[in-house]
Each structure stands twice: as C-alpha cells, then as structure tokens.
Design a protein around this motif. Structure first.
Motif, mmCIF file in Angstrom:
data_model
loop_
_atom_site.group_PDB
_atom_site.id
_atom_site.type_symbol
_atom_site.label_atom_id
_atom_site.label_comp_id
_atom_site.label_asym_id
_atom_site.label_seq_id
_atom_site.Cartn_x
_atom_site.Cartn_y
_atom_site.Cartn_z
ATOM 1 N N VAL A 264 0.831 -1.166 0.054
ATOM 2 C CA VAL A 264 -0.149 -0.225 -0.153
ATOM 3 C C VAL A 264 1.057 1.320 -0.117
ATOM 4 C CG1 VAL A 264 -1.576 1.372 1.430
ATOM 5 C CG2 VAL A 264 -1.963 -1.145 1.051
ATOM 6 N N THR A 265 1.883 1.257 0.990
ATOM 7 C CA THR A 265 2.764 2.239 0.925
ATOM 8 C C THR A 265 3.614 2.603 -0.588
ATOM 9 O OG1 THR A 265 3.365 1.828 3.214
ATOM 10 C CG2 THR A 265 5.007 3.476 2.090
ATOM 11 N N THR A 268 0.859 4.177 -2.918
ATOM 12 C CA THR A 268 0.870 5.577 -2.657
ATOM 13 C C THR A 268 1.777 6.714 -3.223
ATOM 14 O OG1 THR A 268 -0.110 4.986 -0.430
ATOM 15 C CG2 THR A 268 0.259 7.327 -0.748
ATOM 16 N N SER A 269 3.120 5.834 -2.886
ATOM 17 C CA SER A 269 4.278 6.788 -3.697
ATOM 18 C C SER A 269 4.167 6.684 -5.011
ATOM 19 C CB SER A 269 5.601 6.078 -3.067
ATOM 20 O OG SER A 269 6.771 6.726 -3.735
ATOM 21 N N LYS A 271 1.504 6.796 -6.953
ATOM 22 C CA LYS A 271 0.134 7.334 -7.238
ATOM 23 C C LYS A 271 0.783 8.775 -7.153
ATOM 24 C CE LYS A 271 -4.576 8.276 -5.957
ATOM 25 N NZ LYS A 271 -5.576 8.184 -5.072
ATOM 26 N N GLN A 272 1.531 9.340 -6.251
ATOM 27 C CA GLN A 272 2.071 10.743 -6.099
ATOM 28 C C GLN A 272 2.923 11.280 -7.497
ATOM 29 O OE1 GLN A 272 4.124 10.829 -2.324
ATOM 30 N NE2 GLN A 272 2.082 10.981 -1.232
ATOM 31 N N ASP A 275 0.504 11.725 -10.171
ATOM 32 C CA ASP A 275 -0.071 12.973 -10.156
ATOM 33 C C ASP A 275 0.812 13.792 -10.645
ATOM 34 O OD1 ASP A 275 -2.358 11.943 -9.087
ATOM 35 O OD2 ASP A 275 -1.714 12.243 -6.964
#
Length: 540
Positions: A264-265, A268-269, A271-272, A275
């Motif tokens: 999950v971590t 998240t990285s 995904k950033q 973006d």
C-alpha cells in the motif's frame, strides 16, 4: 388416386385410362387425341418407346397437354362415400370428396391417447363416447388424492398414492391410516423398527427394535458413560490440535498483513509520481493550445488580407439590398393605410368566412360519424362467411372458462355468418361451463338463427342440416362433431321477430375433461366449426 372409389353410375370408357384401365388421374391428352393418366404417360416415356395402345401411334412428351375439360367432367362424377361399408350413405360429386371426409362421422379415426398406448380405431362420431367412457387411458380421479390419472395407470398409482389407506408393514397393529401416516409412524413411533443406539456415535454397536432400546440403555448405562468419557478425551485432543493449527494460520495472516501494508505504501508513492506527471502534461497541453490559437489567428489575418477585393464587392451589394428594403417598407406602409380605411369591409368578410368555416366543421363532424359506422360494418363483413361455414377461434380459454364458472359471462356468441350473400343470417353460442344437463361437466354448443336483411325472401321455417364441430389441432382428423336437422315445429327455426331466435343444439356436446386435453386445446385456444348444408338452397 381414384382407383378405390365406387361410382354410383357405371363409368364411361372415355373417363378410363387406356393404359391402367382406371379412372383418369390428372388426365393428359396426346397428339392422337386420346386421354391418359399423367402417371401412366410418364412411366411410358421413361421406358423410351411410348405408343398409344389404341391406334399404336408414337407418343411424344412434347405433344402432351393438360386436359382441363376432362378434369372438370371427372370431378363431377357421383361417387359413394369411401366409408359406405361403415354406414355412410352419402352420394356426392368427386370434387367434394376431400371436404366430406373431413366431416364424415363414419371416417375411421385414432384415439387422441394413441401415444400413451391406446390403439383403438373407430368412426369419428364415436370418438366422444370412447374418450368419455371406453378409453383405458382417459383421465379419472384417484379416490384417495383426487389427482387425475390415466385409467390404465391407476393400479400403479394406487400402489404409491400417499393418501391411500395402508397399515404398518412391521405388523405392530397400526391400521386404517394413510401411507403418509405410515411413513411418519415408521420414522418416529413404530416399536418394531430396527434402530441404532443413540450412543452409536460414541462407539456403541447395538442394533435392535425401537421397543428394546429403552431396556438396552438401562442395562448399558456404565458402558455408555465409559464411551462418552473416551469420546470427550478424543474431542479435547482434537480441540488442542485445532487451536495449534489456528495459531499457525493467525501468524501467517499477520505476515500477509505486513506485506499488504508495504505494498500500500509503495502504491501511494507511485500515485504521487503519477499526479506530478499529470500536472506536467496539463501544462504542456495549455502551451499547445496557445500555440494553436496563435496559428489560427494568423491564418484568419492572411485570409482577410487576400480577400479585400471581395469585401468591396460585398459593400456594393449591401447598399443595393438596403435600397430594396426601403422601397418594400414604403409599399407596406401604403397597404396598412388602405387597410385601416376599409375596416368595415374587412370585418364583414371575416364574419362571412367564420360562418362558412363553422358550417364546414359541422359537415366534417357528420362525415366522421358516418365513416365510423361504415368502418364498423366493414369490420363485421370482413370476418363474415357467406358459404354456410363458420370457423370460430376462441382465445384465452382458461380466463373465459373461469368467467363462465363464476357466473360473470355464462356464454359467448360468435360473429354472424350466412348461407349466401342474400341468405340466412346465423351464429353460434357456446357455454364453456355447460348449460342445462351439461352444466359443470360438459361444454354446451348451440346454433342460433338471427334476423337478417333478406328474411322476407327466404323460405321458413329454417330446414338446413347443421353440423357442430370441435376441431382437432393436431392431426386434423379427430374432430368431435354432432349433426342435426331442424325441427320445423320449433320456434328456434321460425322467421325471427327479434334480433335472434332461441338457440338450439347440444347441451352435452363434449365433456370438459376431453376439451381440456390435447389436441383440442392448444395455446389456450380452441376452434369451433359450424357447417350449414347449402347444396339444396335456391337463392331469393
């Protein structure tokens, strides 16, 4: 085709084929002037050396033509009905043979239960009696459960019917109960049924009658307790092993949970980063849009500069259009001035026009009513028959039968039909739940004479033979029918003084059990046919 028929009058030689000596079948005439069956000629041509058996002339397939005159004459020959040996006394032209056989009550038909095993063969007029009283495969009600069962299978059904009376097979004394109750008795109460000890799961091997079980439990109580103790020890051991296995599963779950959190971590990285890339792409898209706008403006400026001559021409055209508009406005002002001065004239004309429009609206309303009446008459005429035959299709049989049973709609009337364009007007009437003696058990079918437009020119009382039929929708040969000749003294057949006379027909036409069995009821629809003999009628 016609070889097995019996002719009322001796058959003239001109109607016989010189080859097969039988009546001409599909007659053909040759170049020598003689007539032959089409089948006989084709066989002769296939042999390759066809000669006329009368004058020995060579026959050619190219010089053969259909003899329509002979066909018509043969179709007028009077024959006996093929069912003569079974009792039919009809004599009829050959052309009416096929239609007659469809109605002849002496035609041999098969039972509708043939596929179940009934191989009976009998005249059509005995079909209803056979289905109601004789057929071994007719539906009868079980005296115990009231279920409809073919008669031939009733003994097998009774051997298994859950509502049939029975006694305990173990001979414990239980009698006069249903088979359902016997099954329940064997499962719960019978003292002679062999059962296992209630401690069989703990290791007791006793098997005996239910009545001995209580004595066994009393004598073996200590033994049963020892079995229970051993069984509990085994359960505790199994429980300990299960807890150990559960702990191992819990540890594996914790490891999987840690792995999932790490993933999950990482997600998240990522995904950033995505973006940030989306932001850069958006900025680049704005830059491309600005460049596109600049390029478009440049192209427009270039086009404008290239068409200055066209702009000058358009200015000249615009001046001309403005002058034309000014002239038009002046003319319009003049017309408006004249109109205001003659207001009385215009109002009078308007009033007259409104009166004419109102009159025309009334005429249109009258025409609409007449058209509706004519449309209704055309609909009735389109479904009417003028040859003395009614074919009546009754859909939604189940709903209509329910309406008849509950008293909502006791009977149904068919559309009118006629013996000819200027003949008798008639219809049929059916009681799906029966009428009179047939109420609740049979379908009742009646014939009705109606008041017609040409009654004053017709002979009375009505005397034509009437045949009522329920049509077979399967093979088309097992129609149920009943035929009668009107009673001249009955008021049902006098000249009508009201819309229709009292109906006359068959209260016991056919039992409802037969109607609702295949092949008479399909797709919730039945077909009724009424045939009125018209051969001896003379038109008005």
């Amino acid at each position: 085709m016609y070889t097995d028929l019996q002719y009322v009058f001796p058959l003239d030689d001109r109607y016989k084929c010189p080859i097969c000596s039988s009546v001409l079948d599909a007659p053909r005439q040759t170049s020598c002037g003689h007539r032959f069956c089409d089948r006989c000629l084709q066989q002769a041509f296939r042999k390759g050396d066809a000669h006329c058996p009368i004058d020995k002339e060579v026959l050619s397939a190219n010089e053969v033509f259909r003899d329509r005159c002979a066909e018509k004459e043969i179709l007028q020959l009077v024959i006996y009905c093929p069912n003569r040996e079974f009792g039919c006394k009809e004599q009829l032209p050959l052309k009416e043979l096929e239609s007659h056989l469809q109605e002849c009550k002496y035609t041999r038909v098969e039972c509708i239960h043939k596929d179940q095993g009934c191989d009976a063969l009998f005249p059509r007029h005995q079909l209803a009696q056979h289905l109601e009283k004789e057929c071994n495969f007719r539906q009868v009600s079980c005296k115990f459960c009231s279920e409809g069962i073919p008669l031939a299978l009733m003994q097998d059904h009774l051997a298994q019917c859950p509502r049939a009376m029975a006694s305990c097979p173990n001979g414990c004394g239980l009698t006069d109960v249903t088979r359902e109750q016997v099954d329940q008795h064997l499962l719960e109460d019978c003292p002679l049924v062999e059962v296992e000890c209630s401690y069989s799961g703990s290791g007791c091997s006793f098997k005996g009658q239910r009545g001995q079980l209580e004595e066994h439990n009393a004598l073996s109580m200590a033994e049963h307790m020892g079995m229970l103790t051993a069984s509990l020890a085994r359960l505790e051991l199994s429980y300990s092993e299960s807890r150990r296995e559960l702990q191992e599963v819990s540890n594996q779950r914790d490891l999987l949970q840690n792995t999932v959190e790490q993933q999950v971590t990482e997600i998240t990285s990522l995904k950033q980063k995505v973006d940030k890339q989306d932001t850069k792409i958006g900025a680049l898209q704005k830059m491309v849009a600005n460049q596109t706008d600049k390029l478009t403006k440049f192209e427009e400026d270039l086009t404008s500069a290239a068409k200055k001559v066209d702009v000058e021409d358009q200015k000249k055209d615009l001046v001309a259009v403005k002058e034309t508009m000014k002239i038009t406005e002046n003319r319009l002002t003049m017309l408006e001035t004249r109109g205001s001065g003659g207001g009385g004239l215009f109002s009078g004309v308007a009033g007259e026009v409104e009166t004419q429009l109102a009159s025309q609206d009334r005429q249109l309303g009258i025409h609409d009513v007449r058209l509706a009446e004519m449309d209704l008459r055309f609909q009735i005429l389109e479904t009417a028959s003028f040859d003395g035959t009614l074919l009546w299709k009754i859909k939604d049989y189940t709903r209509r039968k329910h309406d008849a049973t509950t008293g909502r709609t006791l009977s149904l009337y068919s559309q009118p039909f006629y013996t000819s364009r200027n003949g008798y007007k008639m219809c049929a009437r059916v009681y799906l739940n029966g009428d009179g003696m047939g109420k609740g058990t049979h379908m009742s079918l009646f014939f009705v004479v109606m008041r017609g437009d040409y009654d004053a020119l017709l002979p009375w009382p009505f005397r034509q033979k009437v045949t009522l039929m329920l049509l077979d929708q399967d093979q088309g040969r097992r129609h149920l029918s009943d035929t009668f000749r009107p009673d001249p003294t009955s008021s049902s057949f006098k000249r009508p003084t009201s819309d229709m006379n009292i109906a006359s027909g068959c209260p016991l036409f056919v039992s409802q059990a037969v109607v609702e069995g295949s092949p008479y009821l399909k797709d919730d629809t039945i077909f009724i046919k009424v045939i009125v003999e018209t051969s001896d009628l003379v038109g008005p």
